[in-house]
Design an enzyme around this catalytic site. Structure first.
Site, short mmCIF file in Angstrom:
data_model
loop_
_atom_site.label_atom_id
_atom_site.label_comp_id
_atom_site.label_asym_id
_atom_site.label_seq_id
_atom_site.Cartn_x
_atom_site.Cartn_y
_atom_site.Cartn_z
N TYR A 121 7.48 3.35 3.34
CA TYR A 121 5.91 2.84 3.64
C TYR A 121 6.03 1.49 4.46
CZ TYR A 121 1.19 1.35 3.05
OH TYR A 121 -0.13 0.95 3.28
N GLU A 128 -7.39 2.40 -0.68
CA GLU A 128 -7.46 1.15 -1.02
C GLU A 128 -8.47 0.80 -2.21
OE1 GLU A 128 -5.37 -1.17 -0.51
OE2 GLU A 128 -4.32 -0.64 1.36
N TRP A 134 -0.37 -0.49 -6.10
CA TRP A 134 -0.30 0.37 -4.86
C TRP A 134 0.73 1.51 -5.07
CZ3 TRP A 134 -2.89 2.53 -1.50
CH2 TRP A 134 -2.32 3.20 -0.19
#
Length: 206
Positions: free
Chosen positions: A24, A46, A54
């Site tokens: 990522y 988000e 995350w």
């Protein structure tokens, strides 16, 4: 056995040794995005991340895409109460009713926004910070001090005025970092230069 360059390169501190995080970070985070679906996906995820890591959200991203019609906001905007009930039973995603309902609401608001500006990209990129407002050197200390920015505060305020939810200034700043509105790779990160080059080549949507 020789260690590959990818395994030994220096990255931002938050990446660690997690293969999903590395991919990522190296391939997505900070690279400029103009695709409306990806922008809508990112701001929604988000919002789902609030109160979670995350890494948790990233691990569930494919399930989120399946659950929310690939984050096609035109389709998500038409989700009904039965879809909410279906999604709160889906163990593959974060089953938070408020965040699920927020995603549907935000899809409706995104449709309005795209109608007004021509695209979500054209709207979001209007909030790109000026280069002079950014730190000259992205140190750990500089990054730690920037959980929000004047631009993320302004964007958050405008989104809320338009009826969006789960879009506080910190959430919006994380979105800005992820989609390339800012380059917050640390000064020693091996990916920072590639992101800077991608930003230079990027044609800001109008």
């Amino acid at each position: 056995m020789a260690t590959s360059h990818a395994a030994t390169m220096r990255r931002c501190d938050w990446v660690g040794n997690d293969a999903l995080y590395i991919a990522y970070h190296d391939e997505e985070w900070g690279f400029p995005v103009a695709d409306d679906r990806r922008l809508f996906e990112k701001i929604c995820l988000e919002g789902f991340q609030a109160g979670l890591s995350w890494r948790t959200i990233l691990g569930k991203r494919e399930a989120f895409r399946a659950a929310f019609a690939g984050f096609d906001f035109e389709r998500v905007a038409r989700f009904a109460k039965r879809d909410v009930e279906r999604l709160v039973q889906d163990a593959a995603i974060v089953r938070h009713r408020g965040k699920i309902e927020s995603t549907i609401n935000n899809a409706q608001r995104a449709r309005e926004l795209a109608g007004e500006y021509g695209s979500l990209a054209a709207y979001f990129w209007r909030h790109e910070p000026a280069a002079r407002s950014r730190p000259r050197r992205m140190t750990r200390q500089a990054l730690a001090a920037m959980t929000t920015s004047p631009e993320s505060v302004a964007l958050s305020k405008d989104l809320k005025r338009r009826g969006w939810t789960f879009v506080g200034p910190t959430t919006v700043y994380a979105f800005m970092q992820a989609v390339g509105l800012v380059n917050d790779h640390l000064h020693y990160c091996a990916i920072r230069a590639a992101v800077a080059q991608a930003r230079e080549r990027f044609r800001v949507p109008r």
